[in-house]
Scaffold this motif. Structure first.
Motif, PDB file in Angstrom:
ATOM      1  N   VAL A 166       0.837  -1.211   0.000  1.00  0.00           N
ATOM      2  CA  VAL A 166       0.000   0.000   0.000  1.00  0.00           C
ATOM      3  C   VAL A 166       0.868   1.257   0.000  1.00  0.00           C
ATOM      4  O   VAL A 166       0.611   2.210  -0.753  1.00  0.00           O
ATOM      5  CB  VAL A 166      -0.972  -0.016   1.198  1.00  0.00           C
ATOM      6  N   GLN A 167       1.914   1.268   0.786  1.00  0.00           N
ATOM      7  CA  GLN A 167       2.782   2.458   0.827  1.00  0.00           C
ATOM      8  C   GLN A 167       3.519   2.654  -0.498  1.00  0.00           C
ATOM      9  O   GLN A 167       3.729   3.787  -0.936  1.00  0.00           O
ATOM     10  CB  GLN A 167       3.785   2.353   1.985  1.00  0.00           C
ATOM     11  N   PHE A 168       3.905   1.552  -1.124  1.00  0.00           N
ATOM     12  CA  PHE A 168       4.584   1.680  -2.419  1.00  0.00           C
ATOM     13  C   PHE A 168       3.582   2.130  -3.490  1.00  0.00           C
ATOM     14  O   PHE A 168       3.921   2.925  -4.379  1.00  0.00           O
ATOM     15  CB  PHE A 168       5.276   0.363  -2.809  1.00  0.00           C
ATOM     16  N   THR A 169       2.344   1.661  -3.377  1.00  0.00           N
ATOM     17  CA  THR A 169       1.273   2.097  -4.288  1.00  0.00           C
ATOM     18  C   THR A 169       1.124   3.616  -4.229  1.00  0.00           C
ATOM     19  O   THR A 169       1.046   4.297  -5.253  1.00  0.00           O
ATOM     20  CB  THR A 169      -0.058   1.419  -3.892  1.00  0.00           C
ATOM     21  N   ARG A 170       1.083   4.151  -2.996  1.00  0.00           N
ATOM     22  CA  ARG A 170       0.923   5.607  -2.826  1.00  0.00           C
ATOM     23  C   ARG A 170       2.111   6.346  -3.439  1.00  0.00           C
ATOM     24  O   ARG A 170       1.956   7.391  -4.076  1.00  0.00           O
ATOM     25  CB  ARG A 170       0.789   5.955  -1.346  1.00  0.00           C
ATOM     26  N   SER A 171       3.295   5.809  -3.233  1.00  0.00           N
ATOM     27  CA  SER A 171       4.500   6.469  -3.757  1.00  0.00           C
ATOM     28  C   SER A 171       4.528   6.445  -5.281  1.00  0.00           C
ATOM     29  O   SER A 171       4.875   7.447  -5.916  1.00  0.00           O
ATOM     30  CB  SER A 171       5.750   5.796  -3.184  1.00  0.00           C
ATOM     31  N   LEU A 232     -11.091   0.452 -11.674  1.00  0.00           N
ATOM     32  CA  LEU A 232      -9.743   1.028 -11.503  1.00  0.00           C
ATOM     33  C   LEU A 232      -8.897   0.908 -12.775  1.00  0.00           C
ATOM     34  O   LEU A 232      -7.864   1.561 -12.893  1.00  0.00           O
ATOM     35  CB  LEU A 232      -9.032   0.380 -10.318  1.00  0.00           C
ATOM     36  N   ALA A 233      -9.312   0.040 -13.696  1.00  0.00           N
ATOM     37  CA  ALA A 233      -8.574  -0.124 -14.957  1.00  0.00           C
ATOM     38  C   ALA A 233      -9.120   0.790 -16.058  1.00  0.00           C
ATOM     39  O   ALA A 233      -8.515   0.898 -17.118  1.00  0.00           O
ATOM     40  CB  ALA A 233      -8.674  -1.575 -15.420  1.00  0.00           C
ATOM     41  N   SER A 234     -10.250   1.424 -15.790  1.00  0.00           N
ATOM     42  CA  SER A 234     -10.961   2.146 -16.857  1.00  0.00           C
ATOM     43  C   SER A 234     -10.818   3.657 -16.694  1.00  0.00           C
ATOM     44  O   SER A 234     -10.389   4.152 -15.639  1.00  0.00           O
ATOM     45  CB  SER A 234     -12.446   1.780 -16.810  1.00  0.00           C
ATOM     46  N   ARG A 235     -11.270   4.385 -17.714  1.00  0.00           N
ATOM     47  CA  ARG A 235     -11.175   5.847 -17.609  1.00  0.00           C
ATOM     48  C   ARG A 235     -12.153   6.412 -16.575  1.00  0.00           C
ATOM     49  O   ARG A 235     -12.040   7.574 -16.184  1.00  0.00           O
ATOM     50  CB  ARG A 235     -11.338   6.503 -18.987  1.00  0.00           C
ATOM     51  N   ALA A 236     -13.081   5.577 -16.094  1.00  0.00           N
ATOM     52  CA  ALA A 236     -13.997   6.032 -15.031  1.00  0.00           C
ATOM     53  C   ALA A 236     -13.225   6.440 -13.772  1.00  0.00           C
ATOM     54  O   ALA A 236     -13.724   7.202 -12.941  1.00  0.00           O
ATOM     55  CB  ALA A 236     -14.995   4.924 -14.695  1.00  0.00           C
ATOM     56  N   SER A 237     -11.999   5.938 -13.632  1.00  0.00           N
ATOM     57  CA  SER A 237     -11.215   6.232 -12.408  1.00  0.00           C
ATOM     58  C   SER A 237     -10.016   7.143 -12.697  1.00  0.00           C
ATOM     59  O   SER A 237      -9.066   7.171 -11.912  1.00  0.00           O
ATOM     60  CB  SER A 237     -10.728   4.924 -11.786  1.00  0.00           C
ATOM     61  N   ASP A 238     -10.079   7.926 -13.776  1.00  0.00           N
ATOM     62  CA  ASP A 238      -8.896   8.714 -14.165  1.00  0.00           C
ATOM     63  C   ASP A 238      -8.464   9.758 -13.125  1.00  0.00           C
ATOM     64  O   ASP A 238      -7.306  10.190 -13.134  1.00  0.00           O
ATOM     65  CB  ASP A 238      -9.134   9.417 -15.518  1.00  0.00           C
ATOM     66  N   PHE A 239      -9.374  10.177 -12.238  1.00  0.00           N
ATOM     67  CA  PHE A 239      -8.994  11.185 -11.220  1.00  0.00           C
ATOM     68  C   PHE A 239      -8.810  10.538  -9.846  1.00  0.00           C
ATOM     69  O   PHE A 239      -8.800  11.206  -8.824  1.00  0.00           O
ATOM     70  CB  PHE A 239     -10.052  12.306 -11.181  1.00  0.00           C
ATOM     71  N   ILE A 240      -8.674   9.224  -9.847  1.00  0.00           N
ATOM     72  CA  ILE A 240      -8.538   8.485  -8.584  1.00  0.00           C
ATOM     73  C   ILE A 240      -7.176   7.823  -8.573  1.00  0.00           C
ATOM     74  O   ILE A 240      -6.874   6.990  -9.434  1.00  0.00           O
ATOM     75  CB  ILE A 240      -9.662   7.434  -8.470  1.00  0.00           C
ATOM     76  N   THR A 241      -6.337   8.195  -7.629  1.00  0.00           N
ATOM     77  CA  THR A 241      -5.015   7.554  -7.577  1.00  0.00           C
ATOM     78  C   THR A 241      -4.493   7.505  -6.146  1.00  0.00           C
ATOM     79  O   THR A 241      -4.830   8.361  -5.323  1.00  0.00           O
ATOM     80  CB  THR A 241      -4.022   8.263  -8.542  1.00  0.00           C
ATOM     81  N   GLY A 242      -3.730   6.461  -5.861  1.00  0.00           N
ATOM     82  CA  GLY A 242      -3.111   6.314  -4.541  1.00  0.00           C
ATOM     83  C   GLY A 242      -4.042   5.778  -3.467  1.00  0.00           C
ATOM     84  O   GLY A 242      -3.690   5.757  -2.290  1.00  0.00           O
TER      85      GLY A 242
END
Ligand code: NDP
Length: 255
Positions: A166-171, A232-242
């Motif tokens: 999870v921490q590496f994902t955020r980074s 999470l793989a689609s453009r529906a989540s383009d503003f979602i990260t970390g």
């Protein structure tokens, strides 16, 4: 307006996609239109999974790879890029566990778990970045666990690896936002797979407590992870990260 969850024309690489959660996710991505490459060490499991994906009408390939080995990861990624002509989505799902009290692990076992669950993410994420940069976009989905949040007496190295995922994902999310790469983690609850079947036999009382504590009142199935992975793989989540999103039937929100 086009469907924001549509993955037609996208190429996904799912490590550990030949069974369990990885296959549930691979199937979901294929049903959303993606071409899917699954990677695992076991060729028989690989072939069976590809046949099942092809039966759905999907374009699917298997790559024999050990995600804890740098050369194998490099070969895996170039094979997928060559066969599909692109890589848009990485699901870094492959993982293992060995259950025992912390004092009983050999150092080699500690390294085995950390390498399979955490070093593999470092290797796979870096290996797909050139393809993402060439495309101007990319999605990485990592697989954490309830043990990204909680500790457990007989899962020390596993919990350490999953907290670090999870921490590496955020980074990664922070570092690669400038490349239009979104990186998010799914935290599965307790899912019925080969990985958990052994534990259920060796510690049945702990596993009975899990159902009792899960508001949904049941174990999860691999297909329970597919919808979140497609999102999470689609453009529906383009503003979602970390983010680190539990898919756990409510296990992590009940006192
Ligand atoms: P499975 O044992 O069913 O699947 C694990 C997959 O990983 C297999 O496809 C296996 O393929 C692959 N794999 C393992 N090691 C390697 C390696 N070194 N290189 C390449 N592939 C490898 O387990 P799950 O489906 O349950 O687990 C999938 C992920 O979900 C793991 O990261 C796990 O930690 C996580 N998870 C699982 C939960 C659960 O309740 N089941 C809960 C929370 C998280 P092969 O043997 O062919 O290499």
């Amino acid at each position: 307006m086009s469907n924001p969850f549509d993955l037609t024309g996208r190429a996904a690489l799912v490590t550990g996609g030949n069974g369990g959660i990885g296959f549930g996710i691979a199937r979901g991505l294929a049903e959303a239109g993606a071409m899917v490459a699954i990677a695992g060490r076991n060729t028989a499991k690989n072939s069976k999974a590809v046949a099942e994906l092809e039966a759905l009408g999907a374009k699917a390939i298997a790559v024999e790879a050990d995600v804890s080995d740098e050369a194998s990861v490099a070969a895996m990624t170039s094979q997928v890029a060559e066969r599909f002509g692109r890589i848009d989505i990485l699901v870094a799902n492959a993982g293992i566990n060995i259950r025992k009290p912390p004092e009983d692990y050999a150092l080699a076992e500690w390294h085995q778990i950390i390498n399979a669950n955490l070093t593999s993410l470092f290797l796979c994420a870096n290996a797909v970045l050139p393809a993402f940069r060439a495309a101007g976009a990319g999605k990485i989905i990592t697989i954490g666990s309830m043990s990204s949040i909680f500790g457990g007496a007989i899962i020390g190295p596993y919990a350490a690896s999953k907290g670090a995922v999870v921490q590496f994902t955020r980074s990664l999310a922070v570092a690669w936002a400038k490349h239009n790469v979104q990186v998010n983690s799914i935290l599965p609850g307790f899912i019925d797979t080969d990985l958990t079947r052994g534990g259920r036999q060796s510690a049945p009382e702990m596993f009975a407590r899990i159902v009792e504590r899960t508001p949904a009142g049941r174990w999860g199935q691999p297909e329970d992870l597919a919808g979140l992975a497609v999102f999470l793989a689609s453009r529906a989540s383009d503003f979602i990260t970390g983010t680190a999103i539990p898919a756990d039937g409510g296990y992590s929100i009940q006192l």
